[in-house]
Write a protein that holds these residues in place. Structure first.
Motif, short mmCIF file in Angstrom:
data_model
loop_
_atom_site.label_atom_id
_atom_site.label_comp_id
_atom_site.label_asym_id
_atom_site.label_seq_id
_atom_site.Cartn_x
_atom_site.Cartn_y
_atom_site.Cartn_z
N LYS A 113 85.69 105.66 -32.94
CA LYS A 113 86.16 106.92 -33.54
C LYS A 113 87.58 106.76 -34.08
N LYS A 168 87.51 104.53 -37.24
CA LYS A 168 86.88 105.25 -38.36
C LYS A 168 87.84 106.28 -38.94
N GLN A 169 88.47 107.05 -38.07
CA GLN A 169 89.38 108.09 -38.54
C GLN A 169 90.59 107.49 -39.24
N GLN A 186 90.56 104.74 -40.85
CA GLN A 186 90.10 103.97 -42.01
C GLN A 186 90.64 102.53 -41.99
N LEU A 242 84.15 107.99 -43.95
CA LEU A 242 84.33 109.33 -43.40
C LEU A 242 83.43 110.31 -44.12
#
Length: 361
Positions: free
Chosen positions: A110, A113-114, A116, A273
């Motif tokens: 997480k 991903k957030q 990037q 995202l």
């Protein structure tokens, strides 16, 4: 004095054994001095850094502008932690105390991903390593699979093999040596390999099912200094540099880091995202007046296109910010505004959020 390593670790140099160094990227063992709270805390921090380096393929990931806004207390990512023993495979110290840290994969994923942040793709790459070693007894040699497996503990070669393997395992990147049979020798002679002739090495590498190649030559000078050089070619571009110093393991680690930081870039992807909304968590909102002030300040910022209340919990305010700029740029703008300061939370609910503390004005 450099440590001598037991021959049993040389099993990892075979093609099959070295092909799988990538299991459980979210579990890290780090050596510690003792079982004190300070050792535990510093060990968790080091394990967190080591894990992100393995996942991203970037030895400088902790300084990444993309990651910095989302960094929280590493303890927020913990699955389990405990003290254990780490086998060093050395003659003078069979094992050392270590901290065994396992991070929760869903929380780590997480975060990446957030933020990037690029992630090394699966299956992870397998590289061909041309290793050339010069010593008094054997002279200059191109190290091949059979030679690596047959190396004895008292040989200088064993130290070099151990240093390379430790550096590669530190990045969870698998590798293998060439056969250096007649076909290889016709493509690149030992002297050409020692000279790091990238054209010759590249030609000889084509027969192998590798995701790339790099070369390292190394020897110990009469003054005790370790000297060498590395080279690689990727996507038609060649790079070469030399090194020298007293620590074989340190020099090998820094050389491997430099090479892999570049070579792994073509084996990474950026997780997508689903939205351009970012969650910003602001602690220290102790009154309705604080909430109104924070909302007004945020809405003034040019980078904030829209603002929505996400949740309120005691003095913690979470807002959803819609923006068309990168998270690191928004983060910098929020800090420049003067009404927020960066705040690292140890609560795993904060993972993937921009976290701040309200500055009373």
């Amino acid at each position: 004095m450099l440590k001598r390593w037991l021959p049993s670790i040389l099993l990892c140099f075979s093609l099959l054994a070295s092909a799988d160094q990538t299991t459980n990227l979210y579990r890290i063992l780090v050596p510690v001095d003792d079982q004190s709270a300070d050792s535990r805390n510093s060990g968790i921090d080091q394990a967190f850094s080591n894990m992100l380096i393995k996942l991203s393929g970037d030895s400088q990931i902790m300084q990444s502008a993309l990651l910095q806004p989302f960094l929280t207390d590493p303890k927020a990512f913990l699955d389990s932690v405990g003290f254990s023993q780490m086998d060093t495979a050395s003659l003078d110290s069979q094992s050392v105390m270590a901290l065994d840290v396992k991070f929760d994969r869903k929380f780590v994923d997480k975060l990446l991903k957030q933020a990037q942040v690029p992630i090394v793709s699966t299956p992870r790459p397998n590289f061909l390593v041309w290793l050339m070693v010069d010593d008094l007894e054997h002279g200059r040699r191109v190290i091949h699979e059979s030679l690596a497996q047959q190396a004895q503990p008292e040989e200088p070669l064993t130290e070099v093999l151990s240093a390379l393997d430790q550096a590669m395992q530190g990045r969870s990147v698998s590798y293998f040596f060439p056969s250096y049979d007649l076909e290889d020798q016709l493509s690149v002679s030992a002297n050409e390999a020692w000279a790091l002739r990238a054209d010759r090495l590249n030609s000889a590498s084509q027969r192998y099912a590798a995701d790339g190649w790099f070369a390292i030559r190394i020897f110990k000078a009469s003054d005790g200094q370790v000297r060498g050089a590395w080279a690689y070619q990727q996507m038609g571009k060649r790079k070469m540099d030399d090194f020298q110093g007293e620590s074989l393991f340190g020099l090998m680690a820094s050389s491997v880091d430099y090479v892999l930081d570049t070579m792994l870039k073509s084996h990474t992807y950026v997780p997508q995202l689903e939205t351009n909304r970012l969650l910003a968590q602001i602690d220290g909102i102790e009154s309705f007046a604080n909430y109104q002030s924070a909302e007004a300040q945020l809405e003034k910022l040019e980078m904030v296109e829209s603002l929505h209340l996400y949740s309120v919990n005691k003095d913690e305010l979470v807002v959803s910010i819609e923006t068309n700029v990168r998270a690191d740029l928004l983060h910098a703008e929020l800090l420049r505004s003067g009404f927020l300061e960066a705040n690292k939370s140890s609560d795993n609910r904060s993972i993937g959020r921009l976290t701040y503390r309200w500055v009373n004005q």
